[in-house]
Design a protein around this motif. Structure first.
Motif, PDB file in Angstrom:
ATOM      1  N   LEU A   1       6.873 -10.998   6.999  1.00  0.00           N
ATOM      2  CA  LEU A   1       7.552 -11.036   8.291  1.00  0.00           C
ATOM      3  C   LEU A   1       6.521 -10.946   9.398  1.00  0.00           C
ATOM      4  O   LEU A   1       5.662 -10.068   9.391  1.00  0.00           O
ATOM      5  CB  LEU A   1       8.544  -9.873   8.419  1.00  0.00           C
ATOM      6  N   ASP A   2       6.601 -11.873  10.334  1.00  0.00           N
ATOM      7  CA  ASP A   2       5.756 -11.847  11.529  1.00  0.00           C
ATOM      8  C   ASP A   2       6.563 -11.169  12.628  1.00  0.00           C
ATOM      9  O   ASP A   2       7.509 -11.753  13.170  1.00  0.00           O
ATOM     10  CB  ASP A   2       5.372 -13.274  11.925  1.00  0.00           C
ATOM     11  N   MET A   3       6.197  -9.936  12.953  1.00  0.00           N
ATOM     12  CA  MET A   3       6.969  -9.163  13.920  1.00  0.00           C
ATOM     13  C   MET A   3       6.935  -9.775  15.316  1.00  0.00           C
ATOM     14  O   MET A   3       7.765  -9.442  16.160  1.00  0.00           O
ATOM     15  CB  MET A   3       6.435  -7.729  13.971  1.00  0.00           C
ATOM     16  N   ASP A   4       5.961 -10.645  15.571  1.00  0.00           N
ATOM     17  CA  ASP A   4       5.870 -11.284  16.883  1.00  0.00           C
ATOM     18  C   ASP A   4       6.754 -12.521  16.987  1.00  0.00           C
ATOM     19  O   ASP A   4       6.896 -13.085  18.074  1.00  0.00           O
ATOM     20  CB  ASP A   4       4.419 -11.683  17.174  1.00  0.00           C
TER      21      ASP A   4
ATOM     22  N   GLY B   1       3.201  -9.180   5.102  1.00  0.00           N
ATOM     23  CA  GLY B   1       3.093  -8.780   3.703  1.00  0.00           C
ATOM     24  C   GLY B   1       2.593  -9.860   2.763  1.00  0.00           C
ATOM     25  O   GLY B   1       2.207  -9.567   1.633  1.00  0.00           O
ATOM     26  N   GLY B   2       2.597 -11.120   3.197  1.00  0.00           N
ATOM     27  CA  GLY B   2       2.174 -12.195   2.309  1.00  0.00           C
ATOM     28  C   GLY B   2       0.697 -12.528   2.372  1.00  0.00           C
ATOM     29  O   GLY B   2       0.213 -13.332   1.565  1.00  0.00           O
ATOM     30  N   VAL B   3      -0.039 -11.917   3.310  1.00  0.00           N
ATOM     31  CA  VAL B   3      -1.443 -12.302   3.505  1.00  0.00           C
ATOM     32  C   VAL B   3      -2.288 -11.978   2.273  1.00  0.00           C
ATOM     33  O   VAL B   3      -3.013 -12.832   1.750  1.00  0.00           O
ATOM     34  CB  VAL B   3      -2.026 -11.622   4.761  1.00  0.00           C
TER      35      VAL B   3
ATOM     36  N   MET C   1       0.822  -1.201   0.000  1.00  0.00           N
ATOM     37  CA  MET C   1       0.000   0.000   0.000  1.00  0.00           C
ATOM     38  C   MET C   1       0.863   1.261   0.000  1.00  0.00           C
ATOM     39  O   MET C   1       0.515   2.255  -0.629  1.00  0.00           O
ATOM     40  CB  MET C   1      -0.912  -0.001   1.231  1.00  0.00           C
ATOM     41  N   ALA C   2       1.983   1.228   0.723  1.00  0.00           N
ATOM     42  CA  ALA C   2       2.862   2.393   0.761  1.00  0.00           C
ATOM     43  C   ALA C   2       3.416   2.691  -0.624  1.00  0.00           C
ATOM     44  O   ALA C   2       3.481   3.854  -1.051  1.00  0.00           O
ATOM     45  CB  ALA C   2       3.995   2.151   1.759  1.00  0.00           C
TER      46      ALA C   2
ATOM     47  N   LEU D   1       8.930  -1.392   6.825  1.00  0.00           N
ATOM     48  CA  LEU D   1       8.795  -2.506   7.759  1.00  0.00           C
ATOM     49  C   LEU D   1       7.338  -2.900   7.951  1.00  0.00           C
ATOM     50  O   LEU D   1       6.970  -4.078   7.820  1.00  0.00           O
ATOM     51  CB  LEU D   1       9.427  -2.129   9.099  1.00  0.00           C
ATOM     52  N   PHE D   2       6.490  -1.903   8.247  1.00  0.00           N
ATOM     53  CA  PHE D   2       5.095  -2.213   8.556  1.00  0.00           C
ATOM     54  C   PHE D   2       4.178  -2.134   7.333  1.00  0.00           C
ATOM     55  O   PHE D   2       3.083  -2.691   7.353  1.00  0.00           O
ATOM     56  CB  PHE D   2       4.579  -1.265   9.646  1.00  0.00           C
TER      57      PHE D   2
END
Length: 224
Positions: free
Chosen positions: A186-189, A78-80, A1-2, A71-72
């Motif tokens: 990337l899963d930030m968790d 990002g793959g969803v 989106m960015a 990053l966000f």
């Protein structure tokens, strides 16, 4: 989106400001203008201490925001969305007599409308999407077995990061084949787990397709 937003701003600026066929990128033009001492002299040159106190922190702030946007806005989960678009094509290519069950695990809640599935397929249960969020592996395993056992001729997909797939019991994980690894994701968790998987697979979201006979064969051992 960015990236789409940046491209949109560039197109609008070009349409409004251009005097020839060149693309107008306002931040780039701003930088070029302010790198010229002749241009700056027209507005008054500032002392160097002002650049150190005001402009340098502002530049750091801009860089900080660019990094966070990448990053966000690109990497994190990002793959969803690409996975839903990919599954749309896979499901439409299947026989109408077969059902499809899609399980999302260790991802954000998938926006189901992006699958583009007709409402009657959802109502009839031909296409079923299950969001297991951060469920423990044993709950995921039981869900997968249940989806296969309750409806024959169902194509079962699980969409999850590779590190999560490795957490499933070995008999069951062997029943899945990689259909696609989507980069970047990337899963930030779970950054340490992603790093353990390694590059580049650790920064992907996997779409895995199940061997139904294999899962049914291991159903008893999984249940016990």
């Amino acid at each position: 989106m960015a990236a789409l937003s940046v491209a949109g701003y560039g197109i609008v600026d070009t349409m409004y400001f251009r005097e020839d066929d060149r693309l107008v990128l306002t931040p780039y033009n701003f930088l070029l203008y302010n790198l010229s001492s002749e241009n700056l002299a027209q507005h008054g040159l500032h002392p160097r201490w002002l650049h150190l106190v005001v402009n340098l922190p502002m530049l750091t702030w801009i860089i900080f925001n660019i990094v966070l946007s990448l990053l966000f806005g690109v990497l994190h989960q990002g793959g969803v969305v690409p996975s839903l678009l990919r599954l749309h094509g896979l499901i439409n290519g299947e026989s109408s007599s077969n059902g499809s069950a899609i399980v999302y695990w260790r991802t954000y809640m998938p926006p189901r409308h992006l699958l583009g599935i007709p409402e009657h397929d959802v109502v009839s249960g031909r296409v079923r999407v299950t969001d297991l969020a951060g469920a423990p592996p044993d709950q995921v395993e039981n869900t997968l077995v249940s989806l296969i056992s309750h409806r024959k001729n169902t194509t079962l997909y699980i969409v999850t990061p590779p590190f999560a797939m490795q957490a499933l019991q070995s008999p069951l994980s062997a029943c899945f084949a990689v259909e696609k690894h989507l980069f970047p994701h990337l899963d930030m968790d779970h950054i340490p787990e992603s790093l353990e998987v390694g590059w580049p697979e650790g920064l992907t979201l996997g779409i895995y397709v199940a061997d139904s006979d294999c899962i049914e064969g291991h159903a008893f051992s999984i249940a016990h």
